[in-house]
Each structure stands twice: as structure tokens, then as C-alpha cells.
Scaffold this active site. Structure first.
Site, PDB file in Angstrom:
ATOM      1  N   HIS A   1     -14.111   6.097   4.724  1.00  0.00           N
ATOM      2  CA  HIS A   1     -15.568   5.984   4.794  1.00  0.00           C
ATOM      3  C   HIS A   1     -16.203   5.968   3.402  1.00  0.00           C
ATOM      4  O   HIS A   1     -17.088   5.156   3.116  1.00  0.00           O
ATOM      5  CB  HIS A   1     -16.132   7.156   5.600  1.00  0.00           C
ATOM      6  CG  HIS A   1     -17.623   7.121   5.765  1.00  0.00           C
ATOM      7  ND1 HIS A   1     -18.488   7.706   4.858  1.00  0.00           N
ATOM      8  CD2 HIS A   1     -18.405   6.567   6.719  1.00  0.00           C
ATOM      9  CE1 HIS A   1     -19.734   7.518   5.264  1.00  0.00           C
ATOM     10  NE2 HIS A   1     -19.716   6.829   6.379  1.00  0.00           N
TER      11      HIS A   1
ATOM     12  N   CYS B   1       0.800  -1.227   0.000  1.00  0.00           N
ATOM     13  CA  CYS B   1       0.000   0.000   0.000  1.00  0.00           C
ATOM     14  C   CYS B   1       0.834   1.278   0.000  1.00  0.00           C
ATOM     15  O   CYS B   1       0.277   2.366  -0.135  1.00  0.00           O
ATOM     16  CB  CYS B   1      -0.935  -0.001   1.211  1.00  0.00           C
ATOM     17  SG  CYS B   1      -2.154  -1.333   1.183  1.00  0.00           S
TER      18      CYS B   1
ATOM     19  N   HIS C   1      -2.255   7.058   5.003  1.00  0.00           N
ATOM     20  CA  HIS C   1      -2.860   5.954   4.250  1.00  0.00           C
ATOM     21  C   HIS C   1      -4.092   5.404   4.966  1.00  0.00           C
ATOM     22  O   HIS C   1      -4.028   5.016   6.138  1.00  0.00           O
ATOM     23  CB  HIS C   1      -1.827   4.842   4.054  1.00  0.00           C
ATOM     24  CG  HIS C   1      -2.408   3.550   3.605  1.00  0.00           C
ATOM     25  ND1 HIS C   1      -3.194   3.438   2.479  1.00  0.00           N
ATOM     26  CD2 HIS C   1      -2.337   2.299   4.141  1.00  0.00           C
ATOM     27  CE1 HIS C   1      -3.578   2.176   2.347  1.00  0.00           C
ATOM     28  NE2 HIS C   1      -3.069   1.474   3.332  1.00  0.00           N
TER      29      HIS C   1
ATOM     30  N   HIS D   1      12.677   0.634   4.984  1.00  0.00           N
ATOM     31  CA  HIS D   1      12.385  -0.780   4.723  1.00  0.00           C
ATOM     32  C   HIS D   1      12.844  -1.617   5.918  1.00  0.00           C
ATOM     33  O   HIS D   1      14.000  -1.578   6.299  1.00  0.00           O
ATOM     34  CB  HIS D   1      13.112  -1.245   3.458  1.00  0.00           C
ATOM     35  CG  HIS D   1      12.471  -2.420   2.789  1.00  0.00           C
ATOM     36  ND1 HIS D   1      12.195  -3.599   3.458  1.00  0.00           N
ATOM     37  CD2 HIS D   1      12.026  -2.597   1.517  1.00  0.00           C
ATOM     38  CE1 HIS D   1      11.623  -4.447   2.631  1.00  0.00           C
ATOM     39  NE2 HIS D   1      11.505  -3.865   1.446  1.00  0.00           N
TER      40      HIS D   1
ATOM     41  N   ASN E   1     -10.423   1.120   1.652  1.00  0.00           N
ATOM     42  CA  ASN E   1      -8.979   1.055   1.482  1.00  0.00           C
ATOM     43  C   ASN E   1      -8.696   0.783   0.004  1.00  0.00           C
ATOM     44  O   ASN E   1      -8.843  -0.335  -0.466  1.00  0.00           O
ATOM     45  CB  ASN E   1      -8.396  -0.053   2.364  1.00  0.00           C
ATOM     46  CG  ASN E   1      -6.883  -0.167   2.247  1.00  0.00           C
ATOM     47  OD1 ASN E   1      -6.256   0.440   1.388  1.00  0.00           O
ATOM     48  ND2 ASN E   1      -6.282  -0.961   3.127  1.00  0.00           N
TER      49      ASN E   1
ATOM     50  N   HIS F   1      -0.913  19.837   6.507  1.00  0.00           N
ATOM     51  CA  HIS F   1      -1.857  18.793   6.082  1.00  0.00           C
ATOM     52  C   HIS F   1      -1.194  17.420   6.143  1.00  0.00           C
ATOM     53  O   HIS F   1       0.003  17.283   5.848  1.00  0.00           O
ATOM     54  CB  HIS F   1      -2.353  19.070   4.659  1.00  0.00           C
ATOM     55  CG  HIS F   1      -2.885  20.452   4.461  1.00  0.00           C
ATOM     56  ND1 HIS F   1      -4.126  20.843   4.920  1.00  0.00           N
ATOM     57  CD2 HIS F   1      -2.328  21.542   3.883  1.00  0.00           C
ATOM     58  CE1 HIS F   1      -4.330  22.111   4.613  1.00  0.00           C
ATOM     59  NE2 HIS F   1      -3.249  22.560   3.982  1.00  0.00           N
TER      60      HIS F   1
END
Length: 456
Positions: free
Chosen positions: A384, A188, A355, A267, A388, A351
Site C-alpha cells: 500500500h 523479485c 514478497h 528453482h 511492489n 513473523h
């Protein structure tokens, strides 16, 4: 330059003539000096870091016929006949707590009874999402497909042959010398990775456009078994995708929305628990799905700490850096039992695009980074409204902020995402103007209904 101009204005014609005669008698000196200046200027302009601008981006808006209301979702799961009663209760419980609303969408193949997770259906879903976002992007920017010199596509779980990038090149008849890349299995957070790759390519290839396409395929990655750790993605993941146009052309600065300032990638794959916490595998009866470990939130927290340790010095004011350094030294050197200082990232960013991986992910980052509800509003509302959508969720969130009219010139945006492997990646953008939403924004026609009140 000012000193030279002032001195030059005081010279008479005779002084200028004498200077010229002096230079004529020192021709070698003049040639060497001129060559040195010319060489130095050339090296500077050839090796200096080129600015990367985000001209515009587009998010795919699924048709309303693909909406999956909660009751319809549960009814469909029962009629499939592949889930036992315990799994159905678990799905209903997770869905109720997920933070997803009644307007998220699933691909057409999953609306069939029985579902049709075929290769052809998966291709159709991916084409629908990618081409839908790209059509909007090209229309909004007036950039022709043949003008694009770099193409980066990321999709974790669907990587057919020909590749997704080749599908795009074929569809839009892009030029033969385009530099194309197809990223798979990156999770993702892959959109930030794709942006980083495009940025590096734009440093090498001058006067160019790059397109990043981020999506995920649901059709072939629905789980039809009863292992709880593998049922979670069924409740969370929904159809979506985004296309982003980047440029290193100085003339594009005026019309661009943002400038890329930092990309930080972390990572944690050397750690076995981190490596295995999000894993595609088969269950005991051979059903394929994505398994999510119970340690996921702990691992994500550790990855976040590593990421912000690198990002902090790049973006935080010096006062925050000093406080962090002092507490770090006190704990390490004198064993003082001082609670580690968490820098106030609200001083570095206006801002936050966190994710939309799930309600727990957003809650955890809101708590750990001491954010206010308004800072995570875009993430919660994206979860909402769209669910995802994997790597593309951070672009739906950015579009939400623009639709709300909150993006002002000079504002800084932090996009942060987590992915399998395990990875935590950050991208920082600077708004170049008061950003207005683009045509055909995914929030067009519904932004007035948000934010909505979410049940606890």
C-alpha cells in the site's frame, strides 16, 4: 572438565611428581597425543560453520515529489498518447484492485511528458536509490566502506557497463581486493539469492563484512504498448531499494539485529510453463515489457510447496512433521483420499515477510499457509505504501515490524519471495534482541497511520 578438575584436586604433590616422571618416560606418546589434539582442534575451528549476523539494513525512502496518486497516474497515461481506450480502462481497473495506496513513487523520468526512459535517466534512478540506502546504512552502523570485503548487488532488468557493483565501488572508493558480484535477471526473489551468496562468501573469508544491495529499475522498463499481460507491471512496480550489512565477526553479535539460520532456494526452471510465466519480451509492434502469465499463481503455489517441503523439516516442531509425513504416506502408499496436511508454520515463525508482489500473491499465501491477518499485515501495508519494489520489498516489511515494536528477542522471521525463472526462495532469521527501528527508517513519521483499512 568437571571430572578432571575433581580428580586433580585430590592429587598430592607426590602424585603430581610421579605423573610427571611417567610422562617423561613416555615422551613419544605425549607428543603424538598433543599433536593429535592440536590438529583436531585446528581442523574444527577452520571448518566449522561461521555464524552470519545481520548488523543492520536501510531502505530507500523516495522524496515526496515522486509520489504517484491514482488520478495522476491515469491522467499521465492518457496524456502519453500510447495507450488506447481499452488499455486505459484496464489500467484503471487493475490499479483500483492492486492494493497500492496514494503515496507510491515512480522515478523522475516517468513524471515527464513525454517520459524520458533514457540510459542516463536509468542510471540516475539507480544511483539515487542505491546511494541513498547505502549512505543511511554507513551512517547508522559507523562502518567505513573500505572495511567491506564482499559486495553483492542484484537488479533484474538494468545491467549497464560498468556494472552496478562497480558504480558503488567507485562512489565509495572501496578497497581494491573487494569480492564484488552483480546479479541480473533473477527476479523479485533475488535479494534472498544475494544473501545466500554473501553467506557462502562469509564462510570462506573470515572476519569480514558483506553488503547486499537489492533494487530494481523502473525508468527503462515501463511498457508503452497495449498488450494486457504486459500492462500489469506498470500498475504494480514502483521505485525502491535496500542495503543490508552482514558480518561473520563474533564481536558483532552484540550489536547485530538478527542471525541467519536457514536459506532454502527452489528453482522450477526445468518446467516450460514455470520458465515462461514471467518473461521480458516484445509485443507485436516491438514494444518491450515484462509479460505475466495467467498461470502465475498456480506456478507460484507449486513452487511454494516444493520450497516448504525442504524448509519444513528444518524449522517445524516434530509433531507437525509427523502429521505431514503420515498424510503423505497414506496418500502415496494406500491411496487414501486424505486431504494433504498443511503444516502450521505459525508454530515455527512469529513473523512473515511475504514478497509484496501484488494483492493476489499475498491473498494466496495467507490462504494456503492458514495465516492470520496480522501475519500478512506488513506485506499489505508495504504494498500500500511503497508498491511492489521487487526484491527489496521483504526489507520494507521487516522495517514495518520493527517500527511497530513487535520484534522481540528470540523471534523467528520467515522472508519468502518469488521470482522469474521460476523461483521460490526463503530466508529465516533469528532476532538477537528486542529490535528497535534504525534511524531514517522508511516508516519513520508515518507508522502511526498504519495499518490502514483496505477496500475490497
Amino acid at each position: 572438565m568437571a571430572v578432571i578438575i575433581v580428580q586433580a584436586s585430590r592429587l598430592s604433590l607426590n602424585d603430581i611428581h610421579q605423573t610427571w616422571l611417567h610422562l617423561e618416560h613416555n615422551l613419544v606418546y605425549v607428543v603424538v597425543l598433543s599433536a593429535f589434539v592440536l590438529f583436531g582442534s585446528t581442523v574444527y575451528f577452520m571448518t566449522r560453520k561461521r555464524s552470519v549476523y545481520l548488523v543492520d539494513y536501510a531502505c530507500y525512502l523516495p522524496p515526496s515529489k515522486l509520489k504517484v496518486e491514482h488520478d495522476r497516474f491515469m491522467k499521465h497515461c492518457k496524456l502519453m498518447g500510447c495507450f488506447d481506450e481499452t488499455s486505459l480502462v484496464f489500467l484503471d481497473k487493475i490499479l483500483g484492485r492492486s492494493g497500492l495506496g496514494e503515496e507510491t513513487c515512480a522515478p523522475e523520468a516517468m513524471h515527464c511528458l513525454p517520459p524520458k526512459p533514457s540510459m542516463e535517466a536509468a542510471r540516475q534512478e539507480t544511483e539515487q536509490v542505491m546511494f541513498g540506502a547505502l549512505d543511511t546504512l554507513f551512517a547508522n552502523t559507523n562502518v567505513k566502506p573500505k572495511d567491506v570485503g564482499i559486495l553483492v548487488v542484484n537488479c533484474s532488468l538494468f545491467n549497464p557497463t560498468p556494472s552496478l557493483s562497480s558504480m558503488i565501488i567507485n562512489k565509495y572508493k572501496m578497497r581494491g581486493n573487494i569480492k564484488s558480484f552483480n546479479l541480473g535477471g533473477m527476479g523479485c526473489s533475488a535479494s534472498v539469492i544475494a544473501v545466500d551468496l554473501a553467506k557462502d562468501m562469509l564462510q570462506v573469508h573470515r572476519n569480514n563484512y558483506a553488503i547486499v544491495v537489492s533494487t530494481e529499475n523502473i525508468t527503462q522498463n515501463w511498457y508503452f504498448g497495449n498488450k494486457k499481460a504486459m500492462l500489469l507491471p506498470n500498475c504494480l512496480f514502483r521505485i525502491g531499494g535496500a542495503a543490508v550489512l552482514l558480518s561473520n565477526k563474533s564481536v558483532d553479535r552484540r550489536r547485530s539485529k538478527y542471525k541467519l539460520t536457514h536459506v532454502v532456494r527452489t528453482h522450477c526452471g526445468a518446467n516450460n510453463k514455470a520458465f515462461n510465466c514471467v518473461r521480458q519480451e516484445q509485443d507485436d509492434i516491438g514494444k518491450t515489457g515484462v509479460s505475466l502469465s495467467k498461470d502465475l499463481m498456480t506456478i507460484a503455489g507449486n513452487a511454494l510447496k516444493s520450497n516448504i517441503t525442504t524448509l519444513g523439516p528444518l524449522v517445524l516442531p516434530i509433531s507437525e512433521q509427523i502429521l505431514f509425513f503420515v498424510t503423505f504416506v497414506a496418500n502415496k502408499l494406500i491411496n487414501a483420499k486424505i486431504k494433504p496436511y498443511i503444516p502450521d508454520f505459525k508454530l515455527a515463525f512469529e513473523h512473515f515477510c511475504i514478497h509484496a508482489g501484488g494483492r493476489a500473491v499475498i491473498d494466496e499465501l495467507e490462504k494456503n499457509l492458514h495465516l492470520l491477518p496480522v501475519h500478512v499485515e506488513a506485506s499489505r501495508m508495504t504494498l500500500h505504501r511503497f508498491g511492489n519494489t521487487s526484491s527489496s520489498s521483504i526489507w520494507y516489511e521487516l522495517a514495518y515490524m520493527e517500527a511497530k515494536g513487535r520484534m522481540r528477542k528470540g523471534d523467528r522471521v520467515w522472508q519468502i519471495a518469488f521470482g522469474s525463472g521460476f523461483k521460490c526462495n526463503s530466508a529465516v532469521w533469528l532476532a538477537l534482541k528486542n529490535v528497535k527501528p534504525s534511524c531514517n527508517s522508511p516508516w519513520e513519521g508515518c507508522i502511526h497511520r498504519y495499518p490502514v483499512q483496505l477496500s475490497l
